[in-house]
Design a protein around this motif. Structure first.
Motif, PDB file in Angstrom:
ATOM      1  N   GLY A  21       0.830  -1.197   0.000  1.00 31.17           N
ATOM      2  CA  GLY A  21       0.000   0.000   0.000  1.00 31.17           C
ATOM      3  C   GLY A  21       0.861   1.242   0.000  1.00 31.17           C
ATOM      4  N   SER A  22       0.223   2.374   0.303  1.00 30.61           N
ATOM      5  CA  SER A  22       0.952   3.637   0.341  1.00 30.61           C
ATOM      6  C   SER A  22       0.404   4.526   1.450  1.00 30.61           C
ATOM      7  CB  SER A  22       0.887   4.346  -1.007  1.00 30.61           C
ATOM      8  OG  SER A  22      -0.451   4.662  -1.322  1.00 30.61           O
ATOM      9  N   LEU A  23       1.271   5.407   1.934  1.00 31.70           N
ATOM     10  CA  LEU A  23       0.925   6.353   2.985  1.00 31.70           C
ATOM     11  C   LEU A  23       1.547   7.684   2.633  1.00 31.70           C
ATOM     12  CD1 LEU A  23       0.874   5.797   6.751  1.00 31.70           C
ATOM     13  CD2 LEU A  23       2.288   7.652   5.895  1.00 31.70           C
ATOM     14  N   GLU A  24       0.785   8.750   2.804  1.00 36.65           N
ATOM     15  CA  GLU A  24       1.295  10.105   2.600  1.00 36.65           C
ATOM     16  C   GLU A  24       1.026  10.909   3.856  1.00 36.65           C
ATOM     17  OE1 GLU A  24      -0.304  11.886  -0.960  1.00 36.65           O
ATOM     18  OE2 GLU A  24      -0.017  10.030  -2.084  1.00 36.65           O
ATOM     19  N   MET A  25       2.012  11.708   4.239  1.00 42.59           N
ATOM     20  CA  MET A  25       1.861  12.544   5.418  1.00 42.59           C
ATOM     21  C   MET A  25       2.504  13.895   5.190  1.00 42.59           C
ATOM     22  SD  MET A  25       4.699  10.802   7.965  1.00 42.59           S
ATOM     23  CE  MET A  25       4.510  11.954   9.297  1.00 42.59           C
ATOM     24  N   VAL A  26       2.074  14.861   6.001  1.00 40.45           N
ATOM     25  CA  VAL A  26       2.638  16.201   5.963  1.00 40.45           C
ATOM     26  C   VAL A  26       2.977  16.584   7.396  1.00 40.45           C
ATOM     27  CG1 VAL A  26       2.189  18.633   5.436  1.00 40.45           C
ATOM     28  CG2 VAL A  26       1.256  16.870   3.962  1.00 40.45           C
ATOM     29  N   ILE A  27       4.157  17.154   7.588  1.00 43.35           N
ATOM     30  CA  ILE A  27       4.529  17.721   8.883  1.00 43.35           C
ATOM     31  C   ILE A  27       4.345  19.234   8.749  1.00 43.35           C
ATOM     32  CG2 ILE A  27       6.366  18.060  10.583  1.00 43.35           C
ATOM     33  CD1 ILE A  27       5.504  15.144  10.372  1.00 43.35           C
ATOM     34  N   CYS A  28       3.450  19.776   9.554  1.00 37.56           N
ATOM     35  CA  CYS A  28       3.158  21.214   9.542  1.00 37.56           C
ATOM     36  C   CYS A  28       3.748  21.835  10.802  1.00 37.56           C
ATOM     37  CB  CYS A  28       1.652  21.446   9.499  1.00 37.56           C
ATOM     38  SG  CYS A  28       0.844  20.692   8.081  1.00 37.56           S
ATOM     39  N   ARG A  29       4.575  22.842  10.619  1.00 41.20           N
ATOM     40  CA  ARG A  29       5.277  23.439  11.754  1.00 41.20           C
ATOM     41  C   ARG A  29       4.625  24.711  12.262  1.00 41.20           C
ATOM     42  NH1 ARG A  29       9.067  19.969  12.426  1.00 41.20           N
ATOM     43  NH2 ARG A  29      10.129  19.006  10.699  1.00 41.20           N
ATOM     44  N   ASP A  30       3.584  25.187  11.571  1.00 41.42           N
ATOM     45  CA  ASP A  30       2.896  26.394  12.030  1.00 41.42           C
ATOM     46  C   ASP A  30       1.448  26.386  11.542  1.00 41.42           C
ATOM     47  OD1 ASP A  30       2.916  27.204   9.311  1.00 41.42           O
ATOM     48  OD2 ASP A  30       4.730  28.375   9.594  1.00 41.42           O
ATOM     49  N   HIS A  31       0.684  27.364  12.016  1.00 38.56           N
ATOM     50  CA  HIS A  31      -0.744  27.416  11.708  1.00 38.56           C
ATOM     51  C   HIS A  31      -1.008  27.580  10.207  1.00 38.56           C
ATOM     52  CE1 HIS A  31      -4.987  28.021  12.351  1.00 38.56           C
ATOM     53  NE2 HIS A  31      -4.920  29.125  11.622  1.00 38.56           N
ATOM     54  N   ALA A  32      -0.211  28.404   9.531  1.00 34.50           N
ATOM     55  CA  ALA A  32      -0.437  28.651   8.098  1.00 34.50           C
ATOM     56  C   ALA A  32      -0.262  27.369   7.286  1.00 34.50           C
ATOM     57  CB  ALA A  32       0.505  29.734   7.595  1.00 34.50           C
TER      58      ALA A  32
END
Length: 179
Positions: A21-32
Motif C-alpha cells: 500500500g501507500s501512505l502520505e503525510m505532511v509535517i506542519c510546523r505552524d498554523h499557516a
C-alpha cells in the motif's frame, strides 16, 4: 531555516516485506502550513476548542493511507498507522491528525458501516474523534492523537514504511536557478 511544511510519501510493507500500500503525510510546523494542508470547513477554530492542549505544533497530518485490497484485514493498515506515529515523533510532532473517509466500498458495504469500522480501528489505537462542524451532507470526520513518547517496542514499527524518493518536477534536468 526550517521549512514550514514537509510532505513525505511511503510504501507500506506487510509482515513479509512486500509492498502492500501507500501512505502520505505532511509535517506542519505552524498554523499557516496546517491550514493549507487541511483546508478545514469552517476553519480550524471549530476543532481548536476540542483539543486538550493549545501547544500542538509541529502537527503530523496523515493525508492518505491505502492498503491493497487483497491484503486488507491483516493488520497491515494498523501497523502503518503506528509507523506514522513513529515518524511523526522523529519529526518532533506533538499531535497526529487525520481525516476519516472511505474510498471504494466492498460489495454490500454501506457508507455508515464503513465509516464506523474505520472509526473503531483508529479508536483502538487511541485516536480521538472530533465533533464535526455542522455541514449538511458531510460524510467524513477528523481524529487526533496526542503523541506521547513511544515505547521501545513501537520504534520497530518504523520498518513497515519505506520512504519513496522525492518527485523530480524537472524529470532529471537541472533545476532552474533563481534570478
Amino acid at each position: 531555516m526550517e521549512v514550514a511544511e514537509m510532505t513525505k510519501e511511503y510504501t507500506v510493507l506487510d509482515e513479509n516485506g512486500e509492498a502492500s500500500g501507500s501512505l502520505e503525510m505532511v509535517i506542519c510546523r505552524d498554523h499557516a502550513s496546517f491550514a493549507k494542508a487541511m483546508n478545514l470547513p469552517g476553519g480550524f477554530q471549530f476543532f481548536e476548542r476540542q483539543l486538550p492542549s493549545s501547544d500542538i505544533y509541529p502537527v503530523a497530518v496523515l493525508e492518505w493511507l491505502a492498503i491493497n485490497f487483497r491484503k486488507q484485514r491483516r493488520g497491515i493498515g494498523l501497523n502503518a498507522i503506528r509507523a506514522f506515529r513513529v515518524i511523526a515523533e522523529e519529526q518532533g510532532a506533538r499531535l497526529g491528525w487525520l481525516r476519516v473517509g472511505t474510498g471504494i466500498l466492498e460489495d454490500g458495504e454501506d457508507l455508515d458501516s464503513a465509516l464506523q469500522s474505520r472509526k473503531r480501528l483508529y479508536e483502538r489505537d487511541s485516536w480521538i474523534r472530533f465533533e464535526n462542524p455542522p455541514i449538511e451532507g458531510l460524510v467524513i470526520f477528523w481524529m487526533y492523537h496526542l503523541l506521547p513518547p513511544l515505547q521501545p517496542a513501537e520504534q520497530a514499527l518504523r520498518s513497515y514504511l519505506v520512504e519513496k524518493p522525492a518527485k523530480d518536477p524537472f524529470f532529471g534536468l537541472p533545476s532552474p536557478t533563481p534570478i
